[in-house]
Design a protein around this motif. Structure first.
Motif, PDB file in Angstrom:
ATOM      1  N   MET A 227       8.216 -16.139  -5.816  1.00  0.00           N
ATOM      2  CA  MET A 227       8.721 -16.012  -7.479  1.00  0.00           C
ATOM      3  C   MET A 227       9.741 -16.047  -7.293  1.00  0.00           C
ATOM      4  N   ASP A 228      10.092 -16.837  -8.455  1.00  0.00           N
ATOM      5  CA  ASP A 228      12.022 -17.202  -8.020  1.00  0.00           C
ATOM      6  C   ASP A 228      11.723 -17.267  -9.634  1.00  0.00           C
ATOM      7  N   GLY A 229      11.352 -16.505 -10.394  1.00  0.00           N
ATOM      8  CA  GLY A 229      11.492 -15.362 -11.741  1.00  0.00           C
ATOM      9  C   GLY A 229      11.888 -13.955 -11.442  1.00  0.00           C
ATOM     10  N   ASP A 230      13.115 -13.523 -12.185  1.00  0.00           N
ATOM     11  CA  ASP A 230      13.525 -12.554 -12.254  1.00  0.00           C
ATOM     12  C   ASP A 230      12.506 -11.428 -12.383  1.00  0.00           C
ATOM     13  N   VAL A 231      12.262 -10.424 -11.298  1.00  0.00           N
ATOM     14  CA  VAL A 231      10.723  -9.217 -12.397  1.00  0.00           C
ATOM     15  C   VAL A 231      11.084  -7.891 -12.376  1.00  0.00           C
ATOM     16  N   VAL A 232      11.054  -8.237 -14.139  1.00  0.00           N
ATOM     17  CA  VAL A 232      11.727  -7.136 -14.813  1.00  0.00           C
ATOM     18  C   VAL A 232      10.706  -5.513 -15.026  1.00  0.00           C
ATOM     19  N   ALA A 233       9.706  -6.120 -15.063  1.00  0.00           N
ATOM     20  CA  ALA A 233       8.858  -4.819 -14.349  1.00  0.00           C
ATOM     21  C   ALA A 233       7.854  -5.816 -13.483  1.00  0.00           C
ATOM     22  N   ALA A 234       6.845  -4.022 -14.108  1.00  0.00           N
ATOM     23  CA  ALA A 234       5.924  -4.400 -13.029  1.00  0.00           C
ATOM     24  C   ALA A 234       4.650  -3.697 -12.654  1.00  0.00           C
ATOM     25  N   ASP A 235       3.030  -3.819 -12.397  1.00  0.00           N
ATOM     26  CA  ASP A 235       2.287  -1.954 -12.506  1.00  0.00           C
ATOM     27  C   ASP A 235       1.527  -3.219 -11.023  1.00  0.00           C
ATOM     28  N   LEU A 236       1.139  -1.509 -10.427  1.00  0.00           N
ATOM     29  CA  LEU A 236      -0.067  -1.320  -9.000  1.00  0.00           C
ATOM     30  C   LEU A 236      -0.721  -0.846  -9.509  1.00  0.00           C
ATOM     31  N   VAL A 237      -2.030  -1.555  -9.533  1.00  0.00           N
ATOM     32  CA  VAL A 237      -3.026  -0.556 -10.545  1.00  0.00           C
ATOM     33  C   VAL A 237      -4.595  -1.008  -9.574  1.00  0.00           C
ATOM     34  N   GLU A 238      -5.818  -0.096  -9.956  1.00  0.00           N
ATOM     35  CA  GLU A 238      -6.837   0.182  -9.632  1.00  0.00           C
ATOM     36  C   GLU A 238      -7.181   0.318  -8.123  1.00  0.00           C
ATOM     37  N   TYR A 239      -6.194   0.413  -7.518  1.00  0.00           N
ATOM     38  CA  TYR A 239      -6.810   1.757  -6.223  1.00  0.00           C
ATOM     39  C   TYR A 239      -7.722   2.568  -6.848  1.00  0.00           C
ATOM     40  N   ASN A 240      -8.434   3.050  -5.630  1.00  0.00           N
ATOM     41  CA  ASN A 240      -9.452   4.126  -5.900  1.00  0.00           C
ATOM     42  C   ASN A 240      -9.577   4.742  -4.394  1.00  0.00           C
ATOM     43  N   PRO A 241      -8.691   5.342  -4.496  1.00  0.00           N
ATOM     44  CA  PRO A 241      -8.794   6.592  -3.374  1.00  0.00           C
ATOM     45  C   PRO A 241     -10.561   6.989  -2.394  1.00  0.00           C
ATOM     46  N   LEU A 242     -10.530   7.827  -3.690  1.00  0.00           N
ATOM     47  CA  LEU A 242     -12.393   7.419  -3.823  1.00  0.00           C
ATOM     48  C   LEU A 242     -13.224   6.375  -3.033  1.00  0.00           C
ATOM     49  N   ARG A 243     -13.164   4.957  -2.818  1.00  0.00           N
ATOM     50  CA  ARG A 243     -13.722   4.623  -2.343  1.00  0.00           C
ATOM     51  C   ARG A 243     -12.865   3.383  -0.663  1.00  0.00           C
ATOM     52  N   ASP A 244     -12.032   5.211  -0.503  1.00  0.00           N
ATOM     53  CA  ASP A 244     -11.014   5.099   0.484  1.00  0.00           C
ATOM     54  C   ASP A 244     -10.876   5.744   1.837  1.00  0.00           C
ATOM     55  N   PRO A 245     -12.101   5.724   2.058  1.00  0.00           N
ATOM     56  CA  PRO A 245     -11.761   7.254   2.840  1.00  0.00           C
ATOM     57  C   PRO A 245     -11.051   7.097   4.201  1.00  0.00           C
ATOM     58  N   THR A 246     -11.022   5.944   5.071  1.00  0.00           N
ATOM     59  CA  THR A 246     -10.275   5.589   6.009  1.00  0.00           C
ATOM     60  C   THR A 246      -8.712   5.171   5.890  1.00  0.00           C
ATOM     61  N   GLY A 247      -8.584   5.482   4.663  1.00  0.00           N
ATOM     62  CA  GLY A 247      -6.824   5.526   3.572  1.00  0.00           C
ATOM     63  C   GLY A 247      -6.464   4.138   3.907  1.00  0.00           C
ATOM     64  N   MET A 248      -7.032   3.207   4.427  1.00  0.00           N
ATOM     65  CA  MET A 248      -6.537   1.596   4.381  1.00  0.00           C
ATOM     66  C   MET A 248      -5.886   0.830   3.550  1.00  0.00           C
ATOM     67  N   THR A 249      -6.914   0.817   2.453  1.00  0.00           N
ATOM     68  CA  THR A 249      -6.335   0.220   1.389  1.00  0.00           C
ATOM     69  C   THR A 249      -5.441   0.786   0.630  1.00  0.00           C
ATOM     70  N   GLY A 250      -5.188   1.644   0.249  1.00  0.00           N
ATOM     71  CA  GLY A 250      -3.903   3.199   0.640  1.00  0.00           C
ATOM     72  C   GLY A 250      -2.000   2.659   1.521  1.00  0.00           C
ATOM     73  N   MET A 251      -2.432   2.088   2.072  1.00  0.00           N
ATOM     74  CA  MET A 251      -1.293   1.241   3.274  1.00  0.00           C
ATOM     75  C   MET A 251      -1.345  -0.071   2.977  1.00  0.00           C
ATOM     76  N   VAL A 252      -2.579  -0.198   2.039  1.00  0.00           N
ATOM     77  CA  VAL A 252      -2.270  -2.098   1.357  1.00  0.00           C
ATOM     78  C   VAL A 252      -1.298  -1.984   0.455  1.00  0.00           C
ATOM     79  N   ALA A 253      -1.497  -0.795  -0.556  1.00  0.00           N
ATOM     80  CA  ALA A 253      -0.432  -0.685  -2.111  1.00  0.00           C
ATOM     81  C   ALA A 253       0.244  -0.662  -1.141  1.00  0.00           C
ATOM     82  N   ALA A 254       0.234   0.555  -0.739  1.00  0.00           N
ATOM     83  CA  ALA A 254       2.052   0.792  -0.024  1.00  0.00           C
ATOM     84  C   ALA A 254       3.043   0.273   0.428  1.00  0.00           C
ATOM     85  N   LYS A 255       2.158  -1.298   1.134  1.00  0.00           N
ATOM     86  CA  LYS A 255       2.959  -2.562   1.477  1.00  0.00           C
ATOM     87  C   LYS A 255       3.190  -3.545   0.719  1.00  0.00           C
ATOM     88  N   VAL A 256       1.549  -3.768  -0.566  1.00  0.00           N
ATOM     89  CA  VAL A 256       3.193  -4.299  -1.346  1.00  0.00           C
ATOM     90  C   VAL A 256       3.619  -4.087  -2.226  1.00  0.00           C
TER      91      VAL A 256
END
Length: 266
Positions: A227-256
């Motif tokens: 991205m070339d723009g100046d990121v002035v704000a952001a959100d990271l949404v719709e992670y559902n821990p109830l569908r993530d018994p292994t925690g893998m998607t949580g690690m993806v969320a943390a990476k992002v």
């Protein structure tokens, strides 16, 4: 538009979800993954989140009432902005984006909204709810809160949402376009709204709406880093821990999350 230190703020709200609850539990689970000893706190550029001089965590909002949640989120983000912070909001379902964008827009200056998602979330209403997580971008565009809306990764456009996209002048880079090599081009102040279901469920199954045919984690990270723009704000949404018994998607969320924080300092 605004300066400031990237600041995490949890918005644990999912009462506007149309299918499953669970994203309200996401903010603490993303932090847990972020600090997991299985990984480390470095971004791919080499910046370390262990150094807290360049970013801040403001904790989670208390959203006890669904009646006042939108107003409480808007007020909480406004508080971050007044403290010279650049908000990075952890949802929660995608309905939280509307009050966050309202607060950022009120802080002054035009900006582009770069939206990563499987879904356009442009419904005028869903199941009688105009503030459903399927509707935030319709509300944002109706109010003229952004100068440009670019959506990436879309692969579920209904006839109604196609009409809405045309009505609001939305630039839709669907997955067929991504596969053909099209990438978002943004400049100036940018707000990034990132729904984890933009990723193919093979990479992030811990979301409420599984929609095959999405981005790989690598493709998403590369787009954020380019991205070339100046990121002035952001959100990271719709992670559902109830569908993530292994925690893998949580690690993806943390990476992002790490790469978003990094992008907000460039």
């Amino acid at each position: 538009m605004m300066s400031g230190i990237p600041t995490l703020l949890g918005a644990p709200y999912d009462a506007s979800s149309s299918y499953l609850r669970g994203p309200s539990q996401a903010p603490p689970r993303i932090r847990e993954a972020l600090y997991s000893p299985s990984s480390n706190l470095s971004t791919e550029s080499g910046r370390s989140l262990a150094e807290t001089t360049w970013w801040h965590d403001a904790g989670d909002l208390s959203l006890s009432s669904s009646v006042t949640a939108r107003a409480d989120i808007e007020a909480g983000v406004a508080t971050v902005l007044r403290a010279d912070g650049r908000p990075l909001v952890l949802g929660g379902d995608h309905s939280v984006t509307y009050p966050v964008v309202r607060a950022v827009a009120a802080a002054g200056g035009p900006f582009t909204l770069l939206h990563f998602d499987a879904h356009a979330d442009l419904y005028d209403e869903l199941d009688g709810d105009r503030f459903s997580h399927a509707c935030p971008f319709a509300r944002i565009m109706e109010e003229g809160l952004v100068t440009r809306l670019v959506q990436v990764g879309i692969r579920t456009l209904t006839a109604h949402q196609r009409e809405q996209a045309a009505r609001f002048g939305v630039e839709v880079i669907d997955m067929r376009a991504v596969a053909a090599g099209v990438r978002p081009q943004v400049s100036g102040p940018v707000y990034v709204s990132l729904d984890l279901d933009v990723l193919d469920p093979a990479f992030a199954p811990g979301v409420s709406h599984w929609e095959p045919g999405g981005l790989s984690t690598r493709e998403l990270l590369t787009m954020l880093q380019a991205m070339d723009g100046d990121v002035v704000a952001a959100d990271l949404v719709e992670y559902n821990p109830l569908r993530d018994p292994t925690g893998m998607t949580g690690m993806v969320a943390a990476k992002v999350l790490k790469e978003l924080l990094d992008a907000m300092t460039r």
